[in-house]
Design a protein around this motif. Sequence first.
Motif, PDB file in Angstrom:
ATOM      1  N   ASP A 109       0.703  -1.224   0.096  1.00 60.23           N
ATOM      2  CA  ASP A 109      -0.043  -0.010  -0.059  1.00 60.23           C
ATOM      3  C   ASP A 109       0.917   1.326  -0.025  1.00 60.23           C
ATOM      4  OD1 ASP A 109      -2.320  -1.424  -0.080  1.00 60.23           O
ATOM      5  OD2 ASP A 109      -2.715  -1.234   2.149  1.00 60.23           O
ATOM      6  N   GLU A 151       3.207   2.271  -1.965  1.00 55.04           N
ATOM      7  CA  GLU A 151       3.220   2.644  -3.219  1.00 55.04           C
ATOM      8  C   GLU A 151       2.055   3.745  -3.492  1.00 55.04           C
ATOM      9  OE1 GLU A 151       4.379   0.976  -7.792  1.00 55.04           O
ATOM     10  OE2 GLU A 151       3.186  -0.242  -6.589  1.00 55.04           O
ATOM     11  N   HIS A 152       0.892   3.453  -3.356  1.00 53.48           N
ATOM     12  CA  HIS A 152      -0.381   3.960  -3.305  1.00 53.48           C
ATOM     13  C   HIS A 152      -0.209   5.322  -2.659  1.00 53.48           C
ATOM     14  CE1 HIS A 152      -4.299   4.939  -4.613  1.00 53.48           C
ATOM     15  NE2 HIS A 152      -4.679   5.325  -3.619  1.00 53.48           N
ATOM     16  N   ILE A 153       0.124   5.034  -1.369  1.00 55.15           N
ATOM     17  CA  ILE A 153       0.278   6.221  -0.595  1.00 55.15           C
ATOM     18  C   ILE A 153       1.111   7.261  -0.811  1.00 55.15           C
ATOM     19  CG2 ILE A 153       0.572   6.908   1.949  1.00 55.15           C
ATOM     20  CD1 ILE A 153      -0.428   4.196   2.936  1.00 55.15           C
ATOM     21  N   ASN A 154       2.251   6.977  -1.114  1.00 57.70           N
ATOM     22  CA  ASN A 154       3.474   8.056  -1.692  1.00 57.70           C
ATOM     23  C   ASN A 154       3.168   8.391  -2.798  1.00 57.70           C
ATOM     24  OD1 ASN A 154       4.684   6.667   0.676  1.00 57.70           O
ATOM     25  ND2 ASN A 154       6.624   6.261  -0.302  1.00 57.70           N
ATOM     26  N   ALA A 155       2.399   7.673  -3.960  1.00 58.91           N
ATOM     27  CA  ALA A 155       2.098   8.548  -4.796  1.00 58.91           C
ATOM     28  C   ALA A 155       0.992   9.370  -4.887  1.00 58.91           C
ATOM     29  CB  ALA A 155       1.549   7.404  -5.929  1.00 58.91           C
ATOM     30  N   MET A 156       0.091   9.338  -3.692  1.00 52.76           N
ATOM     31  CA  MET A 156      -0.854  10.312  -3.614  1.00 52.76           C
ATOM     32  C   MET A 156      -0.240  11.674  -3.008  1.00 52.76           C
ATOM     33  SD  MET A 156      -4.256   8.488  -1.772  1.00 52.76           S
ATOM     34  CE  MET A 156      -5.236   9.708  -1.736  1.00 52.76           C
ATOM     35  N   GLN A 200      10.184   7.518  -3.757  1.00 52.85           N
ATOM     36  CA  GLN A 200       9.486   6.951  -4.759  1.00 52.85           C
ATOM     37  C   GLN A 200       9.867   5.373  -4.437  1.00 52.85           C
ATOM     38  OE1 GLN A 200      10.913   7.945  -8.611  1.00 52.85           O
ATOM     39  NE2 GLN A 200       9.783   6.343  -9.776  1.00 52.85           N
ATOM     40  N   HIS A 229      -9.227   4.580   4.101  1.00 49.61           N
ATOM     41  CA  HIS A 229      -7.980   4.209   3.762  1.00 49.61           C
ATOM     42  C   HIS A 229      -7.430   5.029   2.485  1.00 49.61           C
ATOM     43  CE1 HIS A 229      -4.447   1.765   2.874  1.00 49.61           C
ATOM     44  NE2 HIS A 229      -4.469   1.708   3.629  1.00 49.61           N
ATOM     45  N   PRO A 230      -6.228   5.526   2.403  1.00 54.52           N
ATOM     46  CA  PRO A 230      -5.856   6.059   0.873  1.00 54.52           C
ATOM     47  C   PRO A 230      -6.040   5.288  -0.269  1.00 54.52           C
ATOM     48  CG  PRO A 230      -4.124   6.446   2.684  1.00 54.52           C
ATOM     49  CD  PRO A 230      -5.121   5.491   3.355  1.00 54.52           C
ATOM     50  N   THR A 231      -6.217   3.957  -0.146  1.00 51.88           N
ATOM     51  CA  THR A 231      -6.266   3.205  -1.279  1.00 51.88           C
ATOM     52  C   THR A 231      -7.965   3.119  -1.595  1.00 51.88           C
ATOM     53  OG1 THR A 231      -6.624   1.001   0.022  1.00 51.88           O
ATOM     54  CG2 THR A 231      -4.214   1.589  -0.695  1.00 51.88           C
ATOM     55  N   CYS A 270      -9.747   1.187   0.343  1.00 54.39           N
ATOM     56  CA  CYS A 270     -10.269  -0.220   0.597  1.00 54.39           C
ATOM     57  C   CYS A 270     -11.438  -0.125   1.754  1.00 54.39           C
ATOM     58  CB  CYS A 270      -9.343  -1.067   0.956  1.00 54.39           C
ATOM     59  SG  CYS A 270      -8.444  -0.587   2.455  1.00 54.39           S
TER      60      CYS A 270
END
Length: 292
Positions: A69, A71-76, A87, A141-143, A145
Amino acid sequence: MDFQPLFGSPITEQKRLDPGYSGHMNDVWRITTRDATCVIRVLRPEKLSGPFWAGCSALFGIDPTNIFDLEHINAMLNPLSTLSIPQILSKGTLDGRAYVMVECMDGSPLTHFGVLSNAALERFGQQLAHIHALRFPYYSHPTGCQRGPLSLFHQHLVQTMETLVEQYHADNFSMKEVLHSISASAQQLADPVDASLIMVDMDPTQFLIKDGYIEALVDTEAYALGPRALDFIALEYILSRREANALARGYRSVLPLPDLTAVRPVYRYFYRLLEIQGRPDIASWLAHPILF
């Protein structure tokens, strides 16, 4: 661990890093090869439990064992933040343990906000406001889910607090007694207007400092979408008045400060249940100085 299979050139240095706090879900290593340096976060083999992760899971759906997860959080966070956010370089499984490989960021660990100048604190306030600037009409959750309407946030918060008290404070009369009044107050709160990206475990150890300024945010596993007031509730426990005033000046140059007056007792009680800063008695915790 043997990380050599992840690299095409020989590893010249492998150093285990101390996250600076207990209860972390990942072992963190800095790896240097002939070509580059990176950081690898590896899911710890033992499953940690406790009120912090239980509360984060119940309210926001955070499961720190889902290490991918990040990866998604850091991309946001990356497009919002003037802080450097690592990254994700790669992810996978090694020796049966999930890992993510991230950039190695410049800077040294921040141990206390008190080492920062007023100018650095003001800039941190601006950095925080830029993260808060993106608003969401739900908490989650940032994703995505787990997601809920803001009209149910305080109801869900009460349910989470009741569960935490039952599970971790069943024999603590003081915590149970305060729960009744806090729950009644929570039911009377207005619905949050919006949600932002917030760091549930707000602490200086999540940041790196360079040339006297906070340069990077390196620990993002406990990010959620929730009322931005929660970040300021956490900050009241780790800042001095000087530090809070300087941070607030910087923040207000980007966004108005959230009004904590009505939510402070309820959110403070919730964060005490999460044990974000240890286990002080509830009376002293709730009576902590007001800084924002």
